[in-house]
Design an enzyme around this catalytic site. Structure first.
Site, mmCIF file in Angstrom:
data_model
loop_
_atom_site.group_PDB
_atom_site.id
_atom_site.type_symbol
_atom_site.label_atom_id
_atom_site.label_comp_id
_atom_site.label_asym_id
_atom_site.label_seq_id
_atom_site.Cartn_x
_atom_site.Cartn_y
_atom_site.Cartn_z
ATOM 1 N N SER A 159 32.649 36.385 43.619
ATOM 2 C CA SER A 159 33.986 37.009 44.475
ATOM 3 C C SER A 159 34.963 36.904 43.370
ATOM 4 C CB SER A 159 34.178 35.895 45.984
ATOM 5 O OG SER A 159 35.404 35.804 46.663
ATOM 6 N N TRP A 172 35.406 39.397 40.939
ATOM 7 C CA TRP A 172 35.645 40.730 41.957
ATOM 8 C C TRP A 172 36.964 41.074 41.983
ATOM 9 C CZ3 TRP A 172 39.259 41.157 45.751
ATOM 10 C CH2 TRP A 172 39.217 42.337 45.809
ATOM 11 N N HIS A 173 37.633 39.769 41.029
ATOM 12 C CA HIS A 173 39.438 39.762 41.038
ATOM 13 C C HIS A 173 39.598 40.484 39.984
ATOM 14 C CE1 HIS A 173 39.098 37.081 44.207
ATOM 15 N NE2 HIS A 173 40.386 37.954 44.984
ATOM 16 N N GLY A 174 38.518 40.225 39.208
ATOM 17 C CA GLY A 174 38.705 41.419 38.212
ATOM 18 C C GLY A 174 38.262 40.222 36.581
ATOM 19 N N PHE A 231 43.255 44.953 41.507
ATOM 20 C CA PHE A 231 42.136 44.043 41.397
ATOM 21 C C PHE A 231 41.787 45.184 42.373
ATOM 22 C CE2 PHE A 231 44.058 39.422 42.315
ATOM 23 C CZ PHE A 231 44.201 39.618 40.801
#
Length: 472
Positions: free
Chosen positions: A316, A319-321, A472
């Site tokens: 998670s 996934w954001h960056g 993102f």
């Protein structure tokens, strides 16, 4: 094209009018909303359309092949690998190349980096398309034979750029059946849009003025200023992202489409597990259903539960960056979440806080405050450009600085706006969205709408700012 832009203010009513003029012809209506969605997305860069069209075509074809070949695992994994490879190339290649160069080449990465532009919203629509092929493989949805409806499902412009990440079982059938204009649904959507714009343009963007100034040079400020900036960033990212979701969900209602709720008053949570059930719900549930549960979830040995928890939060975060700070942020939340799940207390709070009371108990107030402070500490890591920066920020929280950010001018409305936002959301915490319950008096309602519109209009000149989650 931003929701808080003049272009969108012109785009939306034109698309709305044409869309409902085509209400008797569902296929033409779908084709029109697909064209409008591609125009909306291509407004940033027309080349982005090539990627979303490829992802859509690949996932549409994979659904048909999976069903035709009796749930072919090979087809499903081919689609997953190809789409994740595209996502990885654009979003993570330079990060890994730079990390490799730092470790083995003394930082000399010029010949390795591709400097690709990150397509807006690629993480969102990729996950939405992938969930379709996985669900077809599982047999929970049937493969659609309508390519226009499927392409519209992937590219539906209200939620295309930053979610909510929709499942095919919920959104796709809405494109496959006729839609009738629902006045009450549209009015409800307009209210939700208005509240979302207030949270973004008044609360989040005003917080950003203070936060950006402090995070640009945190070593110049004292601990109190750093603490205020950290809490304001927690409010900023909530107002920004939940504001986007409100506008997206409200806009979809204008077109007779229902999207899932993405935020459910997360800062009224009483522990970190409840926070994650209420924050970015569509992504959290995506990782739960497609990663955590297939790994065994919590119905395995304690060692596997620990591993699964860290996997889900690290993924998670990543996934954001492409930055180690996002991985550290995920790791931090895994550490907070792990004791709750190991002790079986991760679902202790299932109902909204103070469900049958006007105000929370003293114990619940303390739990909400602690959860907010724990989340805020994580947001410092999330907001920092590097792990070292975050470490220095935390160190200076307890140090002395020479400068204070003056409180006034652009910030004069901030505290009343924050109080209004959380006050309205507390009153509506049991509703489908935070601006649903309205005064019975029509005059009071319109006075409230007019006041909020006036405040938003006053902030428009400073607030054509992009949404945080667009990166993102």
């Amino acid at each position: 094209m931003l929701f808080n832009s003049l272009q969108f203010a012109l785009f939306l009513p034109l698309v709305f009018a044409a869309y409902w003029l085509l209400r008797r012809w569902r296929k033409w209506q779908n084709l029109f909303i697909l064209a409008a969605s591609y125009l909306f997305y291509g407004w940033w860069d027309w080349r982005f359309l090539l990627l979303i069209a490829f992802t859509s075509a690949m996932s549409y074809a994979s659904g048909l092949l999976i069903e035709r070949r009796c749930r072919s695992k090979t087809v499903m994994w081919t689609n997953i690998v190809v789409n994740l490879a595209i996502l990885g190339l654009f979003k993570y290649y330079d990060f890994f190349a730079q990390s490799f160069a730092d470790l083995f080449l003394g930082g000399n990465s010029d010949h390795l980096l591709l400097h690709l532009i990150l397509p807006v919203g690629i993480s969102f629509y990729t996950f939405q398309a992938l969930s379709y092929s996985i669900d077809v493989y599982r047999g929970s949805v049937k493969a659609t034979r309508d390519p226009v409806a499927f392409f519209a499902y992937v590219a539906f412009f209200p939620q295309l750029v930053a979610g909510p990440i929709e499942r095919a079982s919920s959104l796709l059938p809405q494109f496959e059946k006729p839609r009738l204009f629902d006045y009450s649904l549209a009015v409800n959507g307009l209210r939700q849009m208005l509240w979302g714009l207030f949270k973004k343009m008044v609360v989040a963007d005003t917080c950003a003025l203070y936060v950006d100034k402090v995070f640009a040079a945190p070593m110049d400020y004292g601990g109190a200023t750093l603490a205020v900036a950290a809490m304001l960033f927690a409010i900023e990212i909530y107002g920004d992202f939940s504001g986007y979701s409100d506008v997206a969900i409200g806009t979809a209602k204008l077109f007779g489409i229902t999207l899932r709720r993405n935020f459910d008053v997360p800062y009224f949570s009483r522990d970190i597990a409840e926070f994650w059930r209420r924050w970015h719900i569509s992504l959290t549930s995506w990782f739960r259903d497609y990663v955590y549960i297939p790994l065994g979830g919590s119905r395995v040995s304690r060692r596997r539960v620990v591993l699964n928890t860290f996997v889900i939060f690290l993924l998670s975060g990543f996934w954001h960056g492409a930055n180690w700070t996002f991985i550290a942020w995920g790791f931090y939340h895994a550490l907070l979440f792990l004791p709750l799940i190991l002790l079986g207390r991760n679902r202790r709070f299932r109902d909204v806080v103070a469900a049958d009371r006007a105000i929370p108990t003293l114990a619940d107030t303390g739990r909400m405050l602690l959860t907010f402070l724990l989340a805020t500490a994580g947001w410092v890591i999330f907001r920092s450009p590097s792990i070292g920066f975050a470490a220095h920020y935390f160190a200076h929280l307890f140090g002395q600085g020479s400068t204070l950010v003056p409180w006034g001018g652009d910030y004069s409305i901030l505290l009343p706006a924050i109080a209004l936002m959380f006050g309205v959301e507390w009153i509506n915490r049991r509703c489908d969205h935070e601006f649903q319950r309205q005064p019975h008096s029509r005059m009071l309602r319109w006075v409230g709408y007019t006041l909020i519109i006036f405040i938003i209009a006053a902030f428009m000149q400073t607030s054509e700012m992009p949404f945080i989650y667009f990166q993102f």
